[in-house]
Design a protein around this motif. Structure first.
Motif, PDB file in Angstrom:
ATOM      1  N   SER A   1       7.498  14.088  23.806  1.00 24.28           N
ATOM      2  CA  SER A   1       8.713  14.808  23.438  1.00 24.28           C
ATOM      3  C   SER A   1       8.415  16.220  22.942  1.00 24.28           C
ATOM      4  O   SER A   1       9.162  16.766  22.162  1.00 24.28           O
ATOM      5  CB  SER A   1       9.464  14.028  22.369  1.00 24.28           C
ATOM      6  OG  SER A   1       8.608  13.796  21.272  1.00 24.28           O
ATOM      7  N   ASP A   2       7.324  16.823  23.385  1.00 26.95           N
ATOM      8  CA  ASP A   2       7.009  18.198  23.023  1.00 26.95           C
ATOM      9  C   ASP A   2       7.998  19.153  23.682  1.00 26.95           C
ATOM     10  O   ASP A   2       8.510  18.889  24.772  1.00 26.95           O
ATOM     11  CB  ASP A   2       5.605  18.582  23.473  1.00 26.95           C
ATOM     12  CG  ASP A   2       4.523  17.983  22.612  1.00 26.95           C
ATOM     13  OD1 ASP A   2       4.859  17.263  21.656  1.00 26.95           O
ATOM     14  OD2 ASP A   2       3.351  18.244  22.892  1.00 26.95           O
ATOM     15  N   LEU A   3       8.244  20.258  23.013  1.00 26.90           N
ATOM     16  CA  LEU A   3       9.097  21.306  23.545  1.00 26.90           C
ATOM     17  C   LEU A   3       8.360  22.629  23.489  1.00 26.90           C
ATOM     18  O   LEU A   3       7.554  22.866  22.590  1.00 26.90           O
ATOM     19  CB  LEU A   3      10.376  21.451  22.718  1.00 26.90           C
ATOM     20  CG  LEU A   3      11.360  20.306  22.709  1.00 26.90           C
ATOM     21  CD1 LEU A   3      12.500  20.623  21.762  1.00 26.90           C
ATOM     22  CD2 LEU A   3      11.894  20.055  24.093  1.00 26.90           C
ATOM     23  N   THR A   4       8.652  23.500  24.446  1.00 27.00           N
ATOM     24  CA  THR A   4       8.182  24.868  24.397  1.00 27.00           C
ATOM     25  C   THR A   4       9.387  25.735  24.076  1.00 27.00           C
ATOM     26  O   THR A   4      10.379  25.708  24.800  1.00 27.00           O
ATOM     27  CB  THR A   4       7.564  25.295  25.735  1.00 27.00           C
ATOM     28  OG1 THR A   4       6.494  24.411  26.036  1.00 27.00           O
ATOM     29  CG2 THR A   4       7.045  26.718  25.668  1.00 27.00           C
ATOM     30  N   ILE A   5       9.308  26.468  22.984  1.00 26.19           N
ATOM     31  CA  ILE A   5      10.424  27.277  22.520  1.00 26.19           C
ATOM     32  C   ILE A   5       9.993  28.736  22.551  1.00 26.19           C
ATOM     33  O   ILE A   5       8.938  29.077  22.004  1.00 26.19           O
ATOM     34  CB  ILE A   5      10.822  26.865  21.090  1.00 26.19           C
ATOM     35  CG1 ILE A   5      11.228  25.400  21.098  1.00 26.19           C
ATOM     36  CG2 ILE A   5      11.928  27.750  20.557  1.00 26.19           C
ATOM     37  CD1 ILE A   5      11.340  24.798  19.733  1.00 26.19           C
ATOM     38  N   SER A   6      10.774  29.563  23.189  1.00 30.76           N
ATOM     39  CA  SER A   6      10.490  31.000  23.241  1.00 30.76           C
ATOM     40  C   SER A   6      11.543  31.736  22.425  1.00 30.76           C
ATOM     41  O   SER A   6      12.738  31.513  22.601  1.00 30.76           O
ATOM     42  CB  SER A   6      10.532  31.500  24.684  1.00 30.76           C
ATOM     43  OG  SER A   6       9.571  30.825  25.462  1.00 30.76           O
TER      44      SER A   6
END
Length: 122
Positions: free
Chosen positions: A66-71
């Motif tokens: 459930s990792d997310l990449t947030i920019s």
């Protein structure tokens, strides 16, 4: 020789549509131990990406599907995200889920943005 073809940036200002709040827990005052009260550090709009297929095997190995990449835009010295901070995403799909910052890195395509890898906090 200068190239005459223009390649647009991968991230543009129109991609930042989701409100994100960065915060940290403060210890509760009193005789009982615990951390419940949060202190808001920074609020921003962000672009949220799920785990990429190329990262899926690594995520399975680490047990963090459930990792997310947030920019986000680079806040420079106003706020510096660290792995001690938590974040909340104001979107219906992520309601009630608290994410812990796992890794912070500047975007290599443009120094105007910061990429944050976050995992579900237990």
């Amino acid at each position: 020789m200068i190239s005459k073809t223009y390649t647009p940036p991968r991230i543009t200002s129109g991609d930042f549509r989701t409100k994100v709040e960065f915060y940290e827990y403060e210890p509760v005052e009193g005789p009982e131990a615990g951390e419940e009260v949060k202190k808001t550090l920074f609020v921003s709009f962000a672009k949220i990406d799920e785990v990429w297929m190329r990262d899926l095997e690594l995520a399975k190995h680490n047990g963090t599907l459930s990792d997310l990449t947030i920019s986000i835009r680079d806040p420079y010295k106003v706020y510096v995200p660290t792995n001690k901070h938590l974040l909340k995403i104001y979107e219906a799909e992520y309601e009630g889920v608290v994410y812990r910052i796992k890794q912070v890195q500047p975007a290599l395509q443009s120094r105007d943005f910061v990429k944050i890898i976050a995992e579900v906090s237990t």
